[in-house]
Design a protein around this motif. Structure first.
Motif, mmCIF file in Angstrom:
data_model
loop_
_atom_site.group_PDB
_atom_site.id
_atom_site.type_symbol
_atom_site.label_atom_id
_atom_site.label_comp_id
_atom_site.label_asym_id
_atom_site.label_seq_id
_atom_site.Cartn_x
_atom_site.Cartn_y
_atom_site.Cartn_z
ATOM 1 N N SER A 247 0.694 -3.431 -10.301
ATOM 2 C CA SER A 247 -0.580 -3.234 -9.624
ATOM 3 C C SER A 247 -0.456 -3.674 -8.173
ATOM 4 N N ASN A 248 -0.840 -2.782 -7.249
ATOM 5 C CA ASN A 248 -0.735 -3.162 -5.842
ATOM 6 C C ASN A 248 -1.754 -4.217 -5.423
ATOM 7 N N THR A 249 -2.737 -4.475 -6.287
ATOM 8 C CA THR A 249 -3.635 -5.586 -5.983
ATOM 9 C C THR A 249 -2.895 -6.919 -6.021
ATOM 10 N N ILE A 250 -1.784 -6.951 -6.749
ATOM 11 C CA ILE A 250 -0.956 -8.157 -6.812
ATOM 12 C C ILE A 250 0.176 -8.075 -5.796
ATOM 13 N N THR A 251 0.947 -6.993 -5.850
ATOM 14 C CA THR A 251 2.177 -6.933 -5.061
ATOM 15 C C THR A 251 1.948 -6.600 -3.585
ATOM 16 N N ILE B 150 -2.676 -7.111 -15.931
ATOM 17 C CA ILE B 150 -3.211 -6.394 -14.773
ATOM 18 C C ILE B 150 -2.238 -5.275 -14.395
ATOM 19 N N HIS B 151 -0.947 -5.549 -14.545
ATOM 20 C CA HIS B 151 0.076 -4.553 -14.229
ATOM 21 C C HIS B 151 0.161 -3.457 -15.292
ATOM 22 N N ASN B 152 0.175 -3.830 -16.563
ATOM 23 C CA ASN B 152 0.610 -2.915 -17.610
ATOM 24 C C ASN B 152 -0.447 -2.647 -18.667
ATOM 25 N N TYR B 153 -0.531 -1.396 -19.071
ATOM 26 C CA TYR B 153 -1.311 -0.977 -20.228
ATOM 27 C C TYR B 153 -0.351 -0.294 -21.194
ATOM 28 N N TYR C 285 -12.593 1.745 -6.129
ATOM 29 C CA TYR C 285 -13.084 0.729 -5.188
ATOM 30 C C TYR C 285 -12.527 -0.648 -5.519
ATOM 31 N N CYS C 286 -12.570 -1.024 -6.794
ATOM 32 C CA CYS C 286 -12.082 -2.339 -7.206
ATOM 33 C C CYS C 286 -10.579 -2.469 -6.961
ATOM 34 N N SER C 287 -9.853 -1.384 -7.180
ATOM 35 C CA SER C 287 -8.409 -1.426 -6.952
ATOM 36 C C SER C 287 -8.087 -1.580 -5.471
#
Length: 247
Positions: free
Chosen positions: A8-12, A82-85, A202-204
């Protein structure tokens, strides 16, 4: 173990992550790639040797809380869910069940370690054992019934049962219970999916989370309706004045 991993680019893409040395970032990516389907890594030292990472790189990841370390050397990726589903029919439950029992899953789908003495007393595997099909984004891991979870508490009389929330949207970050989803479909029968995707994107982009996503969508709708009404009103006035500006 699945052969594909996501990030997830919200983390990286966060400043916190990008400020780390490239060697620490590299180690983080490789640990994610070698983690099992619940985010656990049992050979952290081997991966460090393989990537040429130093002990300082591991210390940085721990200090910035990207990893959680257990006494036996096993680590878990804090933001794994958050990264993986991973679909339940493709997921292999972790073998590190005792470590899983020591974790709770926060509302933002990140892991945190339970205080000593309050470990989950079940088998530690939430519901059907995958992230979002049946509530890996719920607050606790303790299983009570098929779709409900209980928060561990020293006083059983004060425990709270919460309905499970499922993740929706392209980025799997819009969390709704079955009841909330039914209300959403009822209130927005023709475009409920569009609203989920708008909020998800938006959240992402903004790294935003809501306590109640149904309430957020309702609020967005009211604001859009008000804005459209104002624009329609201005257009009507201008038409009455022959297209000119009346003021």
């Amino acid at each position: 173990m699945a052969q594909r991993r996501m990030f997830s680019n919200t983390i990286t893409d966060s400043d916190l992550f990008m400020d780390m040395p490239k060697s620490a970032q590299l180690l983080y990516f490789h640990l994610n790639m070698h983690a099992d389907d619940d985010g656990f890594v049992g050979n952290t030292k081997s991966i460090m040797r393989m990537t040429g990472s130093s002990d300082d790189d591991l210390k940085i990841l721990l200090a910035k809380q990207y990893l959680i370390l257990f006494e036996n050397g096993v680590t878990v990726i804090k933001d794994w869910h958050i990264h993986n589903y991973i679909r339940s029919d493709r997921k292999h439950p972790t073998k590190y069940t005792s470590e899983l029992k020591q974790l709770e899953l926060n509302e933002d789908a990140s892991y945190s370690k339970l205080p000593f003495g309050s470990q989950v007393s079940t088998n530690g595997q939430p519901n059907d054992g995958h992230l979002v099909g049946n509530c890996h984004t719920e607050v606790r891991l303790g299983k009570v019934s098929k779709d409900k979870y209980i928060e561990p508490d020293n006083n059983p009389e004060q425990t709270k049962i919460k309905p499970s929330r499922h993740a929706y949207g392209q980025y799997q970050n819009v969390l709704l219970t079955d009841e909330q989803l039914a209300k959403l479909k009822s209130e927005f029968p023709s475009d409920w999916q569009d609203w989920i995707e708008r909020v998800s994107e938006y959240c992402s982009m903004k790294g935003k989370t809501y306590k109640n996503y149904l309430a957020a969508i309702r609020n967005w709708y009211k604001r859009d309706k008000k804005a459209n009404t104002n624009r329609t009103g201005v257009k009507s006035v201008r038409q009455d004045y022959g297209g000119g500006t009346p003021w």
